[in-house]
Write a protein that holds these residues in place. Sequence first.
Motif, mmCIF file in Angstrom:
data_model
loop_
_atom_site.group_PDB
_atom_site.id
_atom_site.type_symbol
_atom_site.label_atom_id
_atom_site.label_comp_id
_atom_site.label_asym_id
_atom_site.label_seq_id
_atom_site.Cartn_x
_atom_site.Cartn_y
_atom_site.Cartn_z
ATOM 1 N N ILE A 65 -59.361 16.239 -47.490
ATOM 2 C CA ILE A 65 -58.574 15.162 -48.089
ATOM 3 C C ILE A 65 -57.091 15.494 -47.958
ATOM 4 C CG2 ILE A 65 -58.661 16.206 -50.402
ATOM 5 C CD1 ILE A 65 -58.761 13.384 -51.580
ATOM 6 N N SER A 66 -56.292 14.438 -47.841
ATOM 7 C CA SER A 66 -54.842 14.618 -47.916
ATOM 8 C C SER A 66 -54.229 13.319 -48.422
ATOM 9 C CB SER A 66 -54.241 14.992 -46.556
ATOM 10 O OG SER A 66 -54.193 13.868 -45.705
ATOM 11 N N PHE A 67 -53.035 13.417 -48.988
ATOM 12 C CA PHE A 67 -52.336 12.220 -49.440
ATOM 13 C C PHE A 67 -50.838 12.484 -49.395
ATOM 14 C CE2 PHE A 67 -52.973 14.745 -53.245
ATOM 15 C CZ PHE A 67 -51.784 14.601 -53.953
ATOM 16 N N ASP A 68 -50.074 11.393 -49.335
ATOM 17 C CA ASP A 68 -48.619 11.502 -49.361
ATOM 18 C C ASP A 68 -48.124 11.241 -50.780
ATOM 19 O OD1 ASP A 68 -48.382 12.093 -46.705
ATOM 20 O OD2 ASP A 68 -47.918 10.047 -46.087
ATOM 21 N N PHE A 69 -47.299 12.164 -51.273
ATOM 22 C CA PHE A 69 -46.612 12.030 -52.548
ATOM 23 C C PHE A 69 -45.205 11.579 -52.154
ATOM 24 C CE2 PHE A 69 -44.018 13.865 -55.987
ATOM 25 C CZ PHE A 69 -44.717 13.427 -57.105
ATOM 26 N N ASN A 70 -44.854 10.323 -52.472
ATOM 27 C CA ASN A 70 -43.567 9.848 -51.991
ATOM 28 C C ASN A 70 -42.889 8.896 -52.960
ATOM 29 O OD1 ASN A 70 -45.292 7.694 -51.577
ATOM 30 N ND2 ASN A 70 -45.106 7.705 -49.362
ATOM 31 N N GLY A 71 -41.587 8.701 -52.723
ATOM 32 C CA GLY A 71 -40.825 7.823 -53.578
ATOM 33 C C GLY A 71 -39.395 7.699 -53.105
ATOM 34 N N ILE A 72 -38.585 7.076 -53.967
ATOM 35 C CA ILE A 72 -37.168 6.819 -53.670
ATOM 36 C C ILE A 72 -36.328 7.359 -54.820
ATOM 37 C CG2 ILE A 72 -35.426 5.017 -53.330
ATOM 38 C CD1 ILE A 72 -37.597 3.302 -52.058
ATOM 39 N N TYR A 73 -35.281 8.108 -54.463
ATOM 40 C CA TYR A 73 -34.373 8.659 -55.466
ATOM 41 C C TYR A 73 -33.537 7.560 -56.110
ATOM 42 C CZ TYR A 73 -35.569 13.235 -53.657
ATOM 43 O OH TYR A 73 -36.262 14.357 -53.290
ATOM 44 N N THR A 74 -33.415 7.614 -57.435
ATOM 45 C CA THR A 74 -32.624 6.628 -58.175
ATOM 46 C C THR A 74 -31.367 7.239 -58.781
ATOM 47 O OG1 THR A 74 -34.021 7.015 -60.120
ATOM 48 C CG2 THR A 74 -34.626 5.171 -58.691
ATOM 49 N N ASN A 75 -31.344 8.561 -58.952
ATOM 50 C CA ASN A 75 -30.174 9.213 -59.546
ATOM 51 C C ASN A 75 -30.197 10.695 -59.184
ATOM 52 O OD1 ASN A 75 -27.878 9.652 -61.081
ATOM 53 N ND2 ASN A 75 -28.943 9.649 -63.039
ATOM 54 N N ILE A 76 -29.061 11.179 -58.669
ATOM 55 C CA ILE A 76 -28.935 12.598 -58.327
ATOM 56 C C ILE A 76 -27.607 13.106 -58.894
ATOM 57 C CG2 ILE A 76 -28.764 14.313 -56.463
ATOM 58 C CD1 ILE A 76 -31.352 12.843 -56.148
ATOM 59 N N ILE A 77 -27.668 14.151 -59.687
ATOM 60 C CA ILE A 77 -26.456 14.875 -60.100
ATOM 61 C C ILE A 77 -26.691 16.309 -59.651
ATOM 62 C CG2 ILE A 77 -24.958 15.586 -61.994
ATOM 63 C CD1 ILE A 77 -26.115 13.176 -63.596
ATOM 64 N N GLU A 78 -25.947 16.733 -58.634
ATOM 65 C CA GLU A 78 -26.201 18.027 -58.013
ATOM 66 C C GLU A 78 -26.274 19.145 -59.041
ATOM 67 O OE1 GLU A 78 -24.868 20.638 -54.149
ATOM 68 O OE2 GLU A 78 -23.326 19.459 -55.152
ATOM 69 N N HIS A 79 -27.304 19.977 -58.905
ATOM 70 C CA HIS A 79 -27.556 21.150 -59.755
ATOM 71 C C HIS A 79 -27.882 20.782 -61.204
ATOM 72 C CE1 HIS A 79 -25.218 24.066 -56.896
ATOM 73 N NE2 HIS A 79 -26.266 23.497 -56.312
ATOM 74 N N GLN A 80 -28.097 19.477 -61.502
ATOM 75 C CA GLN A 80 -28.367 19.081 -62.882
ATOM 76 C C GLN A 80 -29.549 18.142 -63.063
ATOM 77 O OE1 GLN A 80 -24.874 17.684 -65.060
ATOM 78 N NE2 GLN A 80 -23.567 18.895 -63.712
ATOM 79 N N LEU A 81 -29.629 17.103 -62.221
ATOM 80 C CA LEU A 81 -30.603 16.046 -62.475
ATOM 81 C C LEU A 81 -31.087 15.408 -61.177
ATOM 82 C CD1 LEU A 81 -31.947 14.068 -64.624
ATOM 83 C CD2 LEU A 81 -29.950 12.614 -64.233
ATOM 84 N N ILE A 82 -32.399 15.151 -61.112
ATOM 85 C CA ILE A 82 -33.004 14.357 -60.043
ATOM 86 C C ILE A 82 -33.920 13.348 -60.716
ATOM 87 C CG2 ILE A 82 -34.583 14.347 -58.077
ATOM 88 C CD1 ILE A 82 -33.714 17.234 -57.490
ATOM 89 N N GLU A 83 -33.710 12.065 -60.396
ATOM 90 C CA GLU A 83 -34.612 11.032 -60.880
ATOM 91 C C GLU A 83 -35.105 10.231 -59.693
ATOM 92 O OE1 GLU A 83 -32.939 10.197 -65.352
ATOM 93 O OE2 GLU A 83 -32.084 8.990 -63.723
#
Length: 137
Positions: A65-83
Motif C-alpha cells: 500500500i502507498s498513499f500521498d499525504f499532501n496539501g497547500i501551505y496557508t501560513n509560514i513564519i520562518e523558524h516559528q510557524l507552518i500552517e
Amino acid sequence: YNTMMLTVSNTIHASIAKVWDYWNLPEHIKQWCSASDDWHVPDAENDLREGGEFTTTMAARDGSISFDFNGIYTNIIEHQLIEYRLSDGRKVSITFNEKNDAVEIIESFEAETENSEELQQAGWQAILDNFKAYVEK
C-alpha cells in the motif's frame, strides 16, 4: 465533518535552523516521515511558501500500500510557524518554539473520521518521535 483538534508534541535537542531544515527539505523528509520501520517515504516534494504545495508519498516497505499525504501551505513564519490545509480540507498547524538549546514542536491537526482519535494521535506522535530520533542522531 469532525473538527476535533488533536495535538502531538516533542522537544528536539538541536538548533532551530537544523530542525527547520530537517522538517522541510525533501531529502530529510524521506528519512523520518513514517510512523514505523515497515513504512518509508519513496518521494517527497515541498514548496515551502504560502500557496505552495507539498506531497509526501508514504508506502509500506513490502509494496502492499502507498498513499500521498499532501496539501497547500496557508501560513509560514520562518523558524516559528507552518500552517497548511490537507487535500481533504483538514487544517494543520505546527509551531516551533526555541527553548535554550532545543526546539519544542507542537503539531495540531483536525481529526479525520476513518480512524479513531487515539490511533491518529499515536500515528502522528510516532512520526514526530521518528523526526526527533533522526535529527538528534
